[in-house]
Design a protein around this motif. Structure first.
Motif, mmCIF file in Angstrom:
data_model
loop_
_atom_site.group_PDB
_atom_site.id
_atom_site.type_symbol
_atom_site.label_atom_id
_atom_site.label_comp_id
_atom_site.label_asym_id
_atom_site.label_seq_id
_atom_site.Cartn_x
_atom_site.Cartn_y
_atom_site.Cartn_z
ATOM 1 N N ASN A 34 1.024 -6.283 -4.764
ATOM 2 C CA ASN A 34 0.778 -5.020 -4.054
ATOM 3 C C ASN A 34 1.502 -3.864 -4.737
ATOM 4 O O ASN A 34 0.953 -2.777 -4.877
ATOM 5 C CB ASN A 34 1.250 -5.126 -2.603
ATOM 6 C CG ASN A 34 0.240 -5.858 -1.729
ATOM 7 O OD1 ASN A 34 -0.905 -6.052 -2.129
ATOM 8 N ND2 ASN A 34 0.666 -6.261 -0.551
ATOM 9 N N ALA A 38 -0.100 -0.644 -6.485
ATOM 10 C CA ALA A 38 0.250 0.709 -6.021
ATOM 11 C C ALA A 38 0.741 1.582 -7.171
ATOM 12 O O ALA A 38 1.219 2.690 -6.951
ATOM 13 C CB ALA A 38 1.323 0.620 -4.931
ATOM 14 N N ASP A 59 9.584 -0.726 -4.346
ATOM 15 C CA ASP A 59 8.852 -0.187 -5.491
ATOM 16 C C ASP A 59 8.785 1.329 -5.430
ATOM 17 O O ASP A 59 9.085 1.948 -4.408
ATOM 18 C CB ASP A 59 7.447 -0.812 -5.585
ATOM 19 C CG ASP A 59 6.499 -0.359 -4.492
ATOM 20 O OD1 ASP A 59 6.437 0.857 -4.209
ATOM 21 O OD2 ASP A 59 5.787 -1.219 -3.913
ATOM 22 N N THR A 78 -7.837 -3.336 3.751
ATOM 23 C CA THR A 78 -7.486 -3.126 2.347
ATOM 24 C C THR A 78 -7.958 -1.761 1.888
ATOM 25 O O THR A 78 -8.949 -1.233 2.408
ATOM 26 C CB THR A 78 -8.094 -4.217 1.450
ATOM 27 O OG1 THR A 78 -7.770 -3.936 0.091
ATOM 28 C CG2 THR A 78 -9.615 -4.284 1.577
ATOM 29 N N SER A 79 -7.240 -1.185 0.941
ATOM 30 C CA SER A 79 -7.702 0.076 0.368
ATOM 31 C C SER A 79 -8.398 -0.180 -0.966
ATOM 32 O O SER A 79 -8.752 0.737 -1.665
ATOM 33 C CB SER A 79 -6.490 0.988 0.141
ATOM 34 O OG SER A 79 -5.543 0.307 -0.667
ATOM 35 N N LYS A 80 -8.571 -1.475 -1.306
ATOM 36 C CA LYS A 80 -8.962 -1.780 -2.680
ATOM 37 C C LYS A 80 -10.433 -2.078 -2.882
ATOM 38 O O LYS A 80 -10.903 -2.169 -4.015
ATOM 39 C CB LYS A 80 -8.100 -2.929 -3.204
ATOM 40 C CG LYS A 80 -6.631 -2.537 -3.179
ATOM 41 C CD LYS A 80 -5.679 -3.640 -3.457
ATOM 42 C CE LYS A 80 -4.258 -3.178 -3.093
ATOM 43 N NZ LYS A 80 -3.282 -4.237 -3.174
ATOM 44 N N PHE A 95 -7.298 -7.737 -2.978
ATOM 45 C CA PHE A 95 -8.588 -7.223 -2.525
ATOM 46 C C PHE A 95 -8.996 -7.844 -1.196
ATOM 47 O O PHE A 95 -9.902 -7.392 -0.540
ATOM 48 C CB PHE A 95 -9.705 -7.496 -3.559
ATOM 49 C CG PHE A 95 -9.833 -8.948 -3.947
ATOM 50 C CD1 PHE A 95 -10.655 -9.794 -3.226
ATOM 51 C CD2 PHE A 95 -9.112 -9.452 -5.008
ATOM 52 C CE1 PHE A 95 -10.759 -11.129 -3.567
ATOM 53 C CE2 PHE A 95 -9.212 -10.793 -5.357
ATOM 54 C CZ PHE A 95 -10.034 -11.628 -4.639
ATOM 55 N N ARG A 96 -8.288 -8.892 -0.747
ATOM 56 C CA ARG A 96 -8.740 -9.606 0.439
ATOM 57 C C ARG A 96 -8.169 -9.024 1.726
ATOM 58 O O ARG A 96 -8.611 -9.381 2.821
ATOM 59 C CB ARG A 96 -8.366 -11.080 0.339
ATOM 60 C CG ARG A 96 -9.010 -11.760 -0.847
ATOM 61 C CD ARG A 96 -8.498 -13.179 -1.000
ATOM 62 N NE ARG A 96 -8.781 -13.993 0.141
ATOM 63 C CZ ARG A 96 -9.753 -14.909 0.204
ATOM 64 N NH1 ARG A 96 -10.532 -15.099 -0.833
ATOM 65 N NH2 ARG A 96 -9.950 -15.624 1.283
ATOM 66 N N GLY A 97 -7.159 -8.178 1.612
ATOM 67 C CA GLY A 97 -6.570 -7.594 2.812
ATOM 68 C C GLY A 97 -5.953 -8.619 3.729
ATOM 69 O O GLY A 97 -5.904 -8.440 4.947
ATOM 70 N N ALA A 99 -2.867 -10.464 2.849
ATOM 71 C CA ALA A 99 -1.483 -10.845 2.581
ATOM 72 C C ALA A 99 -0.515 -10.304 3.632
ATOM 73 O O ALA A 99 0.245 -11.062 4.236
ATOM 74 C CB ALA A 99 -1.081 -10.377 1.193
ATOM 75 N N LEU A 100 -0.541 -8.984 3.851
ATOM 76 C CA LEU A 100 0.448 -8.420 4.777
ATOM 77 C C LEU A 100 0.334 -9.013 6.175
ATOM 78 O O LEU A 100 1.339 -9.457 6.733
ATOM 79 C CB LEU A 100 0.367 -6.890 4.780
ATOM 80 C CG LEU A 100 0.905 -6.205 3.514
ATOM 81 C CD1 LEU A 100 0.891 -4.688 3.671
ATOM 82 C CD2 LEU A 100 2.320 -6.679 3.200
ATOM 83 N N THR A 143 7.549 2.097 -1.578
ATOM 84 C CA THR A 143 7.470 1.145 -0.482
ATOM 85 C C THR A 143 8.561 0.096 -0.619
ATOM 86 O O THR A 143 8.811 -0.400 -1.711
ATOM 87 C CB THR A 143 6.090 0.433 -0.509
ATOM 88 O OG1 THR A 143 5.075 1.428 -0.439
ATOM 89 C CG2 THR A 143 5.940 -0.536 0.646
HETATM 90 P P1 ADP Z 1 -4.814 -6.306 -0.374
HETATM 91 O O1 ADP Z 1 -3.725 -6.240 -1.393
HETATM 92 O O2 ADP Z 1 -5.718 -7.453 -0.591
HETATM 93 O O3 ADP Z 1 -5.537 -5.031 -0.219
HETATM 94 P P2 ADP Z 1 -2.651 -6.616 1.516
HETATM 95 O O4 ADP Z 1 -2.616 -7.204 2.862
HETATM 96 O O5 ADP Z 1 -1.807 -7.238 0.470
HETATM 97 O O6 ADP Z 1 -4.165 -6.615 1.042
HETATM 98 O O7 ADP Z 1 -2.289 -5.084 1.610
HETATM 99 C C1 ADP Z 1 -3.051 -4.246 2.466
HETATM 100 C C2 ADP Z 1 -3.028 -2.813 2.005
HETATM 101 O O8 ADP Z 1 -1.741 -2.259 2.167
HETATM 102 C C3 ADP Z 1 -3.351 -2.619 0.552
HETATM 103 O O9 ADP Z 1 -4.735 -2.556 0.326
HETATM 104 C C4 ADP Z 1 -2.648 -1.298 0.234
HETATM 105 O O10 ADP Z 1 -3.452 -0.209 0.560
HETATM 106 C C5 ADP Z 1 -1.471 -1.300 1.166
HETATM 107 N N1 ADP Z 1 -0.237 -1.710 0.474
HETATM 108 C C6 ADP Z 1 0.338 -2.932 0.499
HETATM 109 N N2 ADP Z 1 1.470 -2.950 -0.234
HETATM 110 C C7 ADP Z 1 1.632 -1.722 -0.745
HETATM 111 C C8 ADP Z 1 2.622 -1.107 -1.591
HETATM 112 N N3 ADP Z 1 3.672 -1.792 -2.085
HETATM 113 N N4 ADP Z 1 2.450 0.203 -1.909
HETATM 114 C C9 ADP Z 1 1.394 0.913 -1.437
HETATM 115 N N5 ADP Z 1 0.442 0.376 -0.641
HETATM 116 C C10 ADP Z 1 0.542 -0.920 -0.288
#
Ligand code: ADP
Ligand code: MG
Length: 658
Positions: A34, A38, A59, A78-80, A95-97, A99-100, A143
């Motif tokens: 992530n 970013a 980061d 996800t923003s990706k 890309f799967r949205g 992880a978090l 972040t």
């Molecule tokens: P993914 O990486 O598959 O999009 P995640 O669950 O890992 O899904 O993260 C969700 C969203 O949170 C990301 O698409 C991104 O927009 C935002 N994000 C996560 N980690 C960071 C980071 N370190 N800096 C900025 N944005 C982040």
């Protein structure tokens, strides 16, 4: 009322966590990816208790807007990517949205983030998937995510964690790998008060390899440079570009597992059988079967040419042009090794420095010691572990009903890895004590006959080009040729040297369709087993190409009418049976090229001079000259080294002349 119901988000997230969050290192992987997505150029990690108690990653990336900071914890947020088409060409690591929300469902998590264009930042606190607090806060851009008490609410999962050093080794290996893929960024990893990795931006992968592994390892690696190959795209007239860079070890490094093979596709660390096979095929007949090199490969291609959506933890990929990619890797590696011709150094005598023999020094692991001996260990990687079998799926309340879910295989042999020892600086050795300070030892003036050699009288050869200038001095035990060169003293195994010469000769003759044959006075009739008979039918044409005229006679028997001129008539039976046996045992799925190389290896081995055979000087000269002309004079077709060298430098050093 029906019996089916929709699972709550919390349960769904925990199920997803089963796949995504296997162990602390998987949390690190997702968070690190992530940060890289970013756009961070500086990533700092702190862990405690092997990541079980704490993982914190800070980061300087783009940060998240306040609304996004909450949304990020929703499933599939996800923003990706935004539509299915994006899925076909993913340029980001995530890309799967998933992880978090997955991580937040199995830990106590705090997110602190501020986007460039917001004046204040946001702090979000979640535990076991429940939102506890959201507040506004003054924060620097970027972040920071803090994950505490991983699996505190999933005891079943916790039981599967390994010892603290093991989990830490996985994390360290992971961060190290990503630091290798991004030499232009700062990475820092601390475990409690210990700094395990700290690297600053450099211009080249080579410099990063030096920062991470030290000069000794770097000197034992061969730089692949940049290889490129094109594949025609679906649109006429345009091509897909593939590019391969990285480092591989010379054939003197023979590892017993794949743990030192790091594969990156478009910057993503992956495990992939196809690439692995391509790599090992590049080492065919250079290192023994079942051994592995050290390799750091970066393959870059059009994102549309590789499907990364194959596995929830995104550690596997599928190539559109699998065999093209395989051959590209194989050929690039082989060509590089053939050109580089790295030398196997004879084991250097230990300098009498008090540092040696100190606890820790010379232990396998990171640092400045180099690869050391056969099978020495570098930090192992979960991404290159044995792929065949995985650990048993976890049992326990939550997971008992899951099918044999794809647990990433990275638990394999973790306990077998070395205790991590990641001191990346210069070795912390006390300075050598000069002999003069020993009590009772007075160093007299050094007579001028003890100086070094005149400048220019010896050379530091870096590859086996110098073989052709060698002067044989004699034989050791009628088996090893001792030879002097301007770059040092050489010891050459006469049997394997000849084996290599013949092997390459047969390969050339096979390719040109001109193997020299000898007619046998009486055709040799060989009885075959059922298995050999099947293999015979498959490889008869190859046998013919390699100089064996054969024909089936009667039931389960063949007559051999001619054989390659190099092998004595008495050996013919053995060679043919050996070829058939290897074919049956190992080559069932082998390509024609592999079969051909194996046939050539068998011929070379049987026809080569043996050890315990006296040779006169002209024979030795001939052998060295021919070896010097070989395409690949470093190892025999079975992977044993051919030549060892004591360099002039080592000799002078050992005699205290430099
Ligand atoms: P993914 O990486 O598959 O999009 P995640 O669950 O890992 O899904 O993260 C969700 C969203 O949170 C990301 O698409 C991104 O927009 C935002 N994000 C996560 N980690 C960071 C980071 N370190 N800096 C900025 N944005 C982040
Ligand atoms: Mg992600």
């Amino acid at each position: 009322m029906g019996r089916i119901r929709i699972l709550s988000d919390t349960v769904a997230n925990q199920i997803a966590a089963g796949e995504v969050v296997e162990r602390p290192a998987s949390v690190v992987k997702e968070l690190l990816e992530n940060s890289l997505d970013a756009g961070a150029t500086d990533v700092r990690l702190d862990v405690e208790s092997g990541g079980r108690r704490l993982i914190r990653i800070a980061d300087n990336g783009c940060g998240m807007l306040r609304d996004d900071a909450l949304l990020a914890f929703e499933r599939h947020a996800t923003s990706k990517l935004s539509n299915v088409k994006d899925l076909l060409a993913i340029a980001t690591l995530g890309f799967r949205g998933e992880a978090l929300p997955s991580i937040a469902s199995v830990s106590r998590l705090v997110l602190e983030t501020r986007a460039e264009d917001e004046t204040t930042g946001t702090r979000v606190e979640i535990a076991g998937g429940k939102l506890l607090k959201v507040e506004e806060m003054a924060l620097p851009r970027g972040t920071t995510i803090t994950v505490r008490d991983l699996f505190f609410n999933v005891p079943a999962r916790k039981k599967f964690l390994r010892t603290e050093p093991t989990e830490l080794a996985h994390i360290a290996a992971l961060v190290t790998h990503y630091s290798l893929a991004h030499p232009d960024k700062t990475f820092q990893l601390r475990h409690g008060a210990n700094e395990l990795l700290s690297v600053t931006p450099v211009g080249e992968i080579r410099e990063r390899v030096f920062q991470v592994f030290g000069s000794q390892v770097l000197s034992e690696l061969v730089d692949l440079g940049t290889h490129e190959r094109e594949f025609p795209s679906d649109e006429p007239g345009t091509m897909h570009q593939y590019r391969l860079r990285g480092f591989v070890s010379g054939p003197q490094i023979q590892k017993l597992n794949r743990n030192s093979i790091y594969l990156f596709v478009n910057g993503r660390l992956i495990r992939d059988r196809l690439l692995l096979h391509g790599l090992t095929a590049g080492y065919a007949q250079l290192i023994p079967p079942g051994t592995y090199p050290f390799a750091l490969l970066f393959l870059d291609c059009d994102p549309g040419e590789v499907d990364v959506n194959v596995h929830p933890s995104k550690t596997e990929v599928r190539f559109r042009q699998g065999s093209f990619v395989h051959d590209f890797v194989r050929d690039s590696v082989r060509r590089t090794l053939t050109q580089a011709r790295p030398i196997t150094a004879a084991p250097a005598p230990l300098p009498m420095s008090p540092g040696f023999g100190q606890p820790g020094f010379g232990q396998p692991g990171f640092g400045q010691q180099g690869f050391g001996q056969l099978g020495a260990q570098l930090p192992y990687s979960e991404f290159s572990l044995k792929m065949e079998s995985g650990p048993p799926p976890p049992t326990g309340e939550l997971f008992t009903n899951l099918p044999e879910v794809a647990l990433p295989n990275w638990q394999l042999r973790p306990e077998a890895g070395p205790a991590p020892r990641f001191d990346f600086g210069e070795p912390q050795l006390p300075p050598p004590t000069p002999p003069a300070t020993h009590p009772g030892f007075v160093r007299g003036p050094v007579p001028d006959t003890h100086g070094g050699l005149p400048a220019g009288s010896y050379v530091e050869a870096v590859n086996l080009e110098t073989l052709k200038d060698l002067r044989p001095l004699g034989q050791l035990h009628d088996s090893f040729i001792i030879a002097a060169g301007r770059d040092g003293l050489w010891i050459i195994d006469q049997h394997v040297a000849h084996e290599r010469i013949l092997f390459e000769q047969v390969l050339r003759q096979q390719a040109a369709g001109q193997v020299e044959r000898q007619q046998l006075l009486v055709p040799l009739v060989l009885e075959l087993t059922a298995g050999q008979e099947i293999e015979y039918e498959r490889i008869a044409a190859e046998l013919d190409r390699s100089g064996f005229d054969t024909a089936p006679v009667g039931k389960r028997a063949i007559a051999v009418q001619s054989a390659p001129a190099d092998i004595g008539a008495a050996q013919v039976e053995r060679v043919v049976l050996e070829i058939l046996e290897t074919a049956e045992r190992e080559m069932r799925r082998a390509s024609l090229e592999e079969i051909r190389r194996n046939v050539a290896a068998s011929i070379g081995c049987r026809a080569a001079i043996k050890i315990n055979m006296p040779l006169d000087i002209t024979k030795m000269e001939w052998l060295l000259k021919k070896l010097g002309e070989c395409e690949y004079p470093m190892s025999c077709p079975h992977g044993r080294p051919i030549a060892l060298r004591y360099s002039m430098r080592e000799i002078l050093k050992s005699f205290h002349r430099i």
